[in-house]
Motif scaffolding. Structure first.
Motif, PDB file in Angstrom:
ATOM      1  N   LYS A 113       0.816  -1.222   0.000  1.00 20.18           N
ATOM      2  CA  LYS A 113       0.000   0.000   0.000  1.00 20.18           C
ATOM      3  C   LYS A 113       0.848   1.271   0.000  1.00 20.18           C
ATOM      4  N   ASN A 121      -1.740   1.561  -5.539  1.00 21.66           N
ATOM      5  CA  ASN A 121      -3.092   1.897  -5.090  1.00 21.66           C
ATOM      6  C   ASN A 121      -3.729   0.700  -4.393  1.00 21.66           C
ATOM      7  N   ILE A 122      -4.903   0.922  -3.812  1.00 17.35           N
ATOM      8  CA  ILE A 122      -5.545  -0.107  -2.994  1.00 17.35           C
ATOM      9  C   ILE A 122      -5.864  -1.368  -3.808  1.00 17.35           C
ATOM     10  N   ILE A 156      -9.339  -4.913  -0.069  1.00 17.49           N
ATOM     11  CA  ILE A 156      -9.690  -3.868  -1.033  1.00 17.49           C
ATOM     12  C   ILE A 156     -10.994  -3.194  -0.622  1.00 17.49           C
ATOM     13  N   PHE A 175     -10.504  -0.975   2.711  1.00 19.58           N
ATOM     14  CA  PHE A 175      -9.654   0.205   2.663  1.00 19.58           C
ATOM     15  C   PHE A 175     -10.000   1.200   1.560  1.00 19.58           C
ATOM     16  N   SER A 176     -10.938   0.875   0.720  1.00 18.06           N
ATOM     17  CA  SER A 176     -11.310   1.825  -0.325  1.00 18.06           C
ATOM     18  C   SER A 176     -12.761   1.671  -0.728  1.00 18.06           C
ATOM     19  N   GLN A 177     -13.495   2.751  -0.627  1.00 21.11           N
ATOM     20  CA  GLN A 177     -14.878   2.755  -1.088  1.00 21.11           C
ATOM     21  C   GLN A 177     -14.937   2.898  -2.609  1.00 21.11           C
ATOM     22  N   LYS A 178     -13.905   3.466  -3.189  1.00 20.13           N
ATOM     23  CA  LYS A 178     -13.904   3.714  -4.634  1.00 20.13           C
ATOM     24  C   LYS A 178     -13.608   2.445  -5.430  1.00 20.13           C
ATOM     25  N   GLU A 179     -12.837   1.545  -4.826  1.00 22.74           N
ATOM     26  CA  GLU A 179     -12.443   0.334  -5.548  1.00 22.74           C
ATOM     27  C   GLU A 179     -13.375  -0.817  -5.181  1.00 22.74           C
TER      28      GLU A 179
END
Length: 321
Positions: free
Chosen positions: A89, A93-94, A149, A152-156
């Motif tokens: 990390k 990216n995530i 994933i 740690f990430s709402q976008k991914e």
């Protein structure tokens, strides 16, 4: 480490065919293995190692050592992707971090097969329950990577957890080796003898052709990593050697058998380039296969089958935790 052990592995015909594949790419040869043939050989190797493992398992009594060994393997499949994710990390990216972590937490069936051949060259038997452990380690690492994933990430965003679990368990390589293991376990010795020419006698030849194909694929993929700088190469070289060395010694907590400890080390060091890419393509489409696939196949795989195997065997044979 015994230098003769390293030289013996480096002159293994199967490994030399892998090197030939890489050379073919760099001299721009038109040498290639047809995709359908490559897929068939992949399926054959998984079938053969699963069936032979099932036969070995049918002769074993389930002991506390086997149960602890299974627990040890499953723990590895969860711990490795989690700790690697936090290292990755810092550079990626995530989505890419989760995919790479899953690949290195999961296992390579072809590296496992090569390790089994390595043991055979030394006159040592592969325990059947180690095949089951190898198959069981595929799914937890994939699930762990995808959950990291998601956390740690709402976008991914990935697909639903149920879909992830289903795909990781029904992935072709996982299903075939588990199914072959069960069939080998159920078949009698007389029935197994009937297909021995296919499952045993042809095995090394098919492995050599498959590694030739892997060399060609590796040679084509490795160039995509250069734009990422030195980190993917350092990671792909050091992480398997560190993981494999630690596991070779730590596995003495659950088994004193050198061959089993060696296989544990190989499982801890290898990286998946079949099951994980297939799962990530569906569940984490934003993860870049141009990074995690060549890292596993183009860097870690050759490191393991050249330097790794003799190193892990030496540690398993000489050191206890």
């Amino acid at each position: 480490m015994n230098l003769n052990l390293l030289i013996e592995n480096l002159t293994n015909p199967a490994l030399l065919f892998f090197v030939l594949g890489i050379i073919a790419v760099y001299v721009k040869s038109d040498l290639e293995i047809p995709p359908n043939s490559s897929k068939f050989i992949s399926l054959y190797l998984l079938f053969a190692i699963g069936f032979k493992g099932g036969q070995e398992l049918s002769h074993e009594a389930f002991t506390a050592e086997i149960l602890w060994s299974m627990a040890f393997g499953l723990a590895m499949a969860v711990i490795v992707p989690v700790y690697l994710f936090f290292i990755l990390k810092q550079k990626f990216n995530i989505a890419d971090s989760g995919a790479i972590a899953a690949a290195y937490g999961s296992v390579s069936a072809v590296t496992f097969v090569t390790a089994a051949t390595f043991l055979e060259m030394k006159g040592m038997a592969l325990s059947g329950h180690m095949v089951a452990i190898m198959a069981l380690m595929e799914s937890p690492a994939i699930i762990a990577g995808l959950l990291l994933i998601s956390i740690f990430s709402q976008k991914e965003r990935t697909t639903g957890n149920r879909a992830v679990l289903r795909h990781s368990l029904t992935n072709g390589s996982v299903l075939l080796i588990l199914g072959s293991l069960c069939i080998g376990y159920l078949a009698s010795a007389e029935q197994a003898q009937g297909i021995k020419p296919f499952t045993t006698d042809l095995f090394k030849g098919f492995l050599a052709i498959f590694l030739l194909d892997m060399g060609i694929v590796s040679g084509k993929k490795i160039n995509t990593l250069f734009k990422e700088g030195w980190f993917p190469f350092a990671f792909g070289i050091l992480v398997p050697l560190v993981n494999g060395s630690i596991v070779a010694i730590a596995s003495s907590l659950v088994t004193a058998d050198t061959s089993n400890r060696f296989i544990f080390a190989v499982l801890g060091a290898s990286a998946s380039y079949i099951a994980v890419p297939a799962a990530m393509k569906i569940a984490a489409p934003k993860a870049n296969p141009g990074i995690y696939l060549p890292m596993a196949l183009g860097v870690t795989f050759p490191v393991n089958i050249t330097i790794g195997l003799p190193l892990y065997f030496y540690l398993a044979d000489n050191f206890m935790s």
